[in-house]
Enzyme design. Sequence first.
Site, PDB file in Angstrom:
ATOM      1  N   ASN A   7       0.879  -1.174   0.000  1.00  0.00           N
ATOM      2  CA  ASN A   7       0.000   0.000   0.000  1.00  0.00           C
ATOM      3  C   ASN A   7       0.916   1.224   0.000  1.00  0.00           C
ATOM      4  O   ASN A   7       1.443   1.614   1.037  1.00  0.00           O
ATOM      5  CB  ASN A   7      -0.877  -0.050   1.258  1.00  0.00           C
ATOM      6  CG  ASN A   7      -1.846   1.122   1.340  1.00  0.00           C
ATOM      7  OD1 ASN A   7      -1.809   2.037   0.518  1.00  0.00           O
ATOM      8  ND2 ASN A   7      -2.706   1.101   2.340  1.00  0.00           N
ATOM      9  N   ARG A  91      -2.619  -2.126  -3.369  1.00  0.00           N
ATOM     10  CA  ARG A  91      -3.816  -1.306  -3.183  1.00  0.00           C
ATOM     11  C   ARG A  91      -3.702  -0.126  -4.148  1.00  0.00           C
ATOM     12  O   ARG A  91      -2.708   0.586  -4.147  1.00  0.00           O
ATOM     13  CB  ARG A  91      -3.873  -0.791  -1.758  1.00  0.00           C
ATOM     14  CG  ARG A  91      -5.043   0.132  -1.582  1.00  0.00           C
ATOM     15  CD  ARG A  91      -5.025   0.823  -0.248  1.00  0.00           C
ATOM     16  NE  ARG A  91      -6.209   1.655  -0.125  1.00  0.00           N
ATOM     17  CZ  ARG A  91      -6.245   2.782   0.547  1.00  0.00           C
ATOM     18  NH1 ARG A  91      -5.171   3.226   1.161  1.00  0.00           N
ATOM     19  NH2 ARG A  91      -7.356   3.478   0.621  1.00  0.00           N
ATOM     20  N   HIS A 180     -13.206   2.868  -0.019  1.00  0.00           N
ATOM     21  CA  HIS A 180     -13.200   1.824   1.021  1.00  0.00           C
ATOM     22  C   HIS A 180     -13.826   0.524   0.519  1.00  0.00           C
ATOM     23  O   HIS A 180     -14.283  -0.303   1.307  1.00  0.00           O
ATOM     24  CB  HIS A 180     -14.013   2.248   2.278  1.00  0.00           C
ATOM     25  CG  HIS A 180     -13.426   3.370   3.060  1.00  0.00           C
ATOM     26  ND1 HIS A 180     -14.210   4.333   3.668  1.00  0.00           N
ATOM     27  CD2 HIS A 180     -12.155   3.695   3.356  1.00  0.00           C
ATOM     28  CE1 HIS A 180     -13.440   5.198   4.300  1.00  0.00           C
ATOM     29  NE2 HIS A 180     -12.184   4.833   4.121  1.00  0.00           N
ATOM     30  N   LEU A 209     -16.146   3.082   9.781  1.00  0.00           N
ATOM     31  CA  LEU A 209     -16.005   4.323  10.549  1.00  0.00           C
ATOM     32  C   LEU A 209     -14.583   4.431  11.095  1.00  0.00           C
ATOM     33  O   LEU A 209     -14.234   3.776  12.087  1.00  0.00           O
ATOM     34  CB  LEU A 209     -17.029   4.357  11.700  1.00  0.00           C
ATOM     35  CG  LEU A 209     -18.494   4.053  11.317  1.00  0.00           C
ATOM     36  CD1 LEU A 209     -19.398   4.081  12.538  1.00  0.00           C
ATOM     37  CD2 LEU A 209     -18.996   5.025  10.254  1.00  0.00           C
ATOM     38  N   ARG A 241     -12.798  15.790   7.652  1.00  0.00           N
ATOM     39  CA  ARG A 241     -13.537  16.144   6.430  1.00  0.00           C
ATOM     40  C   ARG A 241     -14.992  16.464   6.751  1.00  0.00           C
ATOM     41  O   ARG A 241     -15.599  15.809   7.602  1.00  0.00           O
ATOM     42  CB  ARG A 241     -13.503  14.971   5.426  1.00  0.00           C
ATOM     43  CG  ARG A 241     -12.148  14.772   4.806  1.00  0.00           C
ATOM     44  CD  ARG A 241     -12.111  13.515   3.959  1.00  0.00           C
ATOM     45  NE  ARG A 241     -11.062  12.624   4.426  1.00  0.00           N
ATOM     46  CZ  ARG A 241     -10.946  11.350   4.093  1.00  0.00           C
ATOM     47  NH1 ARG A 241     -11.810  10.796   3.272  1.00  0.00           N
ATOM     48  NH2 ARG A 241      -9.966  10.625   4.570  1.00  0.00           N
ATOM     49  N   GLU A 385      -8.321  -5.250   5.055  1.00  0.00           N
ATOM     50  CA  GLU A 385      -8.182  -4.957   3.627  1.00  0.00           C
ATOM     51  C   GLU A 385      -6.979  -5.695   3.030  1.00  0.00           C
ATOM     52  O   GLU A 385      -7.020  -6.131   1.884  1.00  0.00           O
ATOM     53  CB  GLU A 385      -8.030  -3.441   3.430  1.00  0.00           C
ATOM     54  CG  GLU A 385      -9.345  -2.706   3.665  1.00  0.00           C
ATOM     55  CD  GLU A 385      -9.180  -1.251   4.062  1.00  0.00           C
ATOM     56  OE1 GLU A 385      -8.771  -0.991   5.212  1.00  0.00           O
ATOM     57  OE2 GLU A 385      -9.444  -0.382   3.237  1.00  0.00           O
TER      58      GLU A 385
HETATM   59  P1  ADP Z   1      -7.930   5.201   9.067  1.00  0.00           P
HETATM   60  O1  ADP Z   1      -9.075   5.766   8.282  1.00  0.00           O
HETATM   61  O2  ADP Z   1      -6.770   6.146   9.214  1.00  0.00           O
HETATM   62  O3  ADP Z   1      -7.547   3.787   8.695  1.00  0.00           O
HETATM   63  P2  ADP Z   1      -8.826   3.985  11.563  1.00  0.00           P
HETATM   64  O4  ADP Z   1      -9.741   2.982  10.955  1.00  0.00           O
HETATM   65  O5  ADP Z   1      -7.565   3.514  12.169  1.00  0.00           O
HETATM   66  O6  ADP Z   1      -8.526   5.153  10.547  1.00  0.00           O
HETATM   67  O7  ADP Z   1      -9.680   4.776  12.680  1.00  0.00           O
HETATM   68  C1  ADP Z   1      -9.129   5.782  13.469  1.00  0.00           C
HETATM   69  C2  ADP Z   1     -10.188   6.243  14.468  1.00  0.00           C
HETATM   70  O8  ADP Z   1     -10.553   5.125  15.299  1.00  0.00           O
HETATM   71  C3  ADP Z   1      -9.718   7.357  15.404  1.00  0.00           C
HETATM   72  O9  ADP Z   1     -10.719   8.349  15.502  1.00  0.00           O
HETATM   73  C4  ADP Z   1      -9.591   6.634  16.721  1.00  0.00           C
HETATM   74  O10 ADP Z   1      -9.907   7.476  17.798  1.00  0.00           O
HETATM   75  C5  ADP Z   1     -10.629   5.556  16.654  1.00  0.00           C
HETATM   76  N1  ADP Z   1     -10.375   4.527  17.668  1.00  0.00           N
HETATM   77  C6  ADP Z   1     -11.071   4.353  18.779  1.00  0.00           C
HETATM   78  N2  ADP Z   1     -10.569   3.380  19.541  1.00  0.00           N
HETATM   79  C7  ADP Z   1      -9.494   2.919  18.930  1.00  0.00           C
HETATM   80  C8  ADP Z   1      -8.530   1.907  19.230  1.00  0.00           C
HETATM   81  N3  ADP Z   1      -8.581   1.168  20.334  1.00  0.00           N
HETATM   82  N4  ADP Z   1      -7.542   1.727  18.345  1.00  0.00           N
HETATM   83  C9  ADP Z   1      -7.477   2.468  17.215  1.00  0.00           C
HETATM   84  N5  ADP Z   1      -8.365   3.426  16.885  1.00  0.00           N
HETATM   85  C10 ADP Z   1      -9.361   3.655  17.722  1.00  0.00           C
END
Ligand code: ADP
Length: 398
Positions: A7, A91, A180, A209, A241, A385
């Site tokens: 990626n 990716r 996604h 999310l 965003r 993914e």
């Molecule tokens: P990306 O879109 O960068 O891949 P992620 O899927 O890693 O993002 O999601 C990041 C979000 O998930 C952040 O807002 C973070 O606060 C939330 N989150 C909540 N709890 C956790 C956790 N235990 N570990 C990782 N992210 C977490």
Amino acid sequence: MKILVINAGSSSLKYQLFNMTDEIVLAKGVCDRIGLDGSMVKHTSGENEQIIIEKSMKNHADAIAAVVEVLTDKDIGVISNMSEIQAVGHRVVHGGENFSGSVVITADVKAAIEKCIDLAPLHNPPNLTGINACEEIMPGVPQVAVFDTAFHQTMPASAYMYAIPHELYVKYKIRKYGFHGTSHKYVVERAAKMLGKPIEELKIITLHLGNGSSVAAVKHGKSVNTSMGFTPLAGVVMGTRSGMLDPAIIKFLMQKENMTVDQVDDMLNKKSGVLGVSGVSSDFRDLCKAADDGNDRAALALDMFVASVKRYIGSYAMIMGGVDAVVFTAGIGENTPTIREAIMKETEFLGAGIDDAKNNSSRGVEIDISAANAKVRTLVIPTNEELMIASDTENLVG
Ligand code: ADP
């Protein structure tokens, strides 16, 4: 079969080496600060601790060479020779209207990815650079492209067209693409397995999310609508965003604040969302804590996020003529019970509803958190993914 998943971003390159016999990750890591001072490889083999290797990497070819070097290292390596890598899965963010599935990379495929640079100027160029670097360093090893947009190519025109003059679609291909896709596809396949029903019989709403968030309506295994649009700026409120907003705000701001179009674009992508509303953070862990401590704007940002996700659940249940399951995935979906609870609150009229104890006990594992009598199931499914990319690669070259 051993498959390397790549990626590639503008200054970083993430990798995972899979042994597909048992779908195990042999090693993974990230090459950081490519082309910058202080570049390094953060590498983890198997269950070991992450190690950091300082390494000069002027470009993506240097990064791929560094990945091969660490994977074959006599002390910490997991393979003895580069020839053990039988295929590489990449990716690729944008495949435009050209790709509705993953493909083996040829010169024509690369040309098509290049043509989509206009649609994903930040992502497709490094993706292509990663492909070229692998071709250079591993000549003859089959390479596969897995597109973020491909899964959503099944949307009907009524979902993907914007109500603007048709010539603009013809001229510039302005339409909804959705992103996604690899994650939505992975969790929907897992959901069908968890529910023990053929995917062709299910109507599923998937909620990815994370920092970027998107919702998809997946009817009988096919994406029929999704919240992101022409770009990943559209849809639900995100970390930084804005998601959906009245496009007239853009002109208003340009006039009143004397902003350039690039400044507005930057503001909507990087300074908006829950960060902009709260003034606290884009990270939901910080936001939840601030809201608990009485910060009203953090609480408002969370409420807006929840409301924007609910709006899509309602709309997609209507579009699909019902829903069998709602799936939570990605950083927030997998790890934040309070947000899941808020989103699923008062959904009993739909036949949904969650069990509080199950919801609170679950973090980062596949689980059905539905209330016992719920007709519409609520599932938490950690996305993967990379595994999806590896398995598409195996299917195409295996
Ligand atoms: P990306 O879109 O960068 O891949 P992620 O899927 O890693 O993002 O999601 C990041 C979000 O998930 C952040 O807002 C973070 O606060 C939330 N989150 C909540 N709890 C956790 C956790 N235990 N570990 C990782 N992210 C977490």
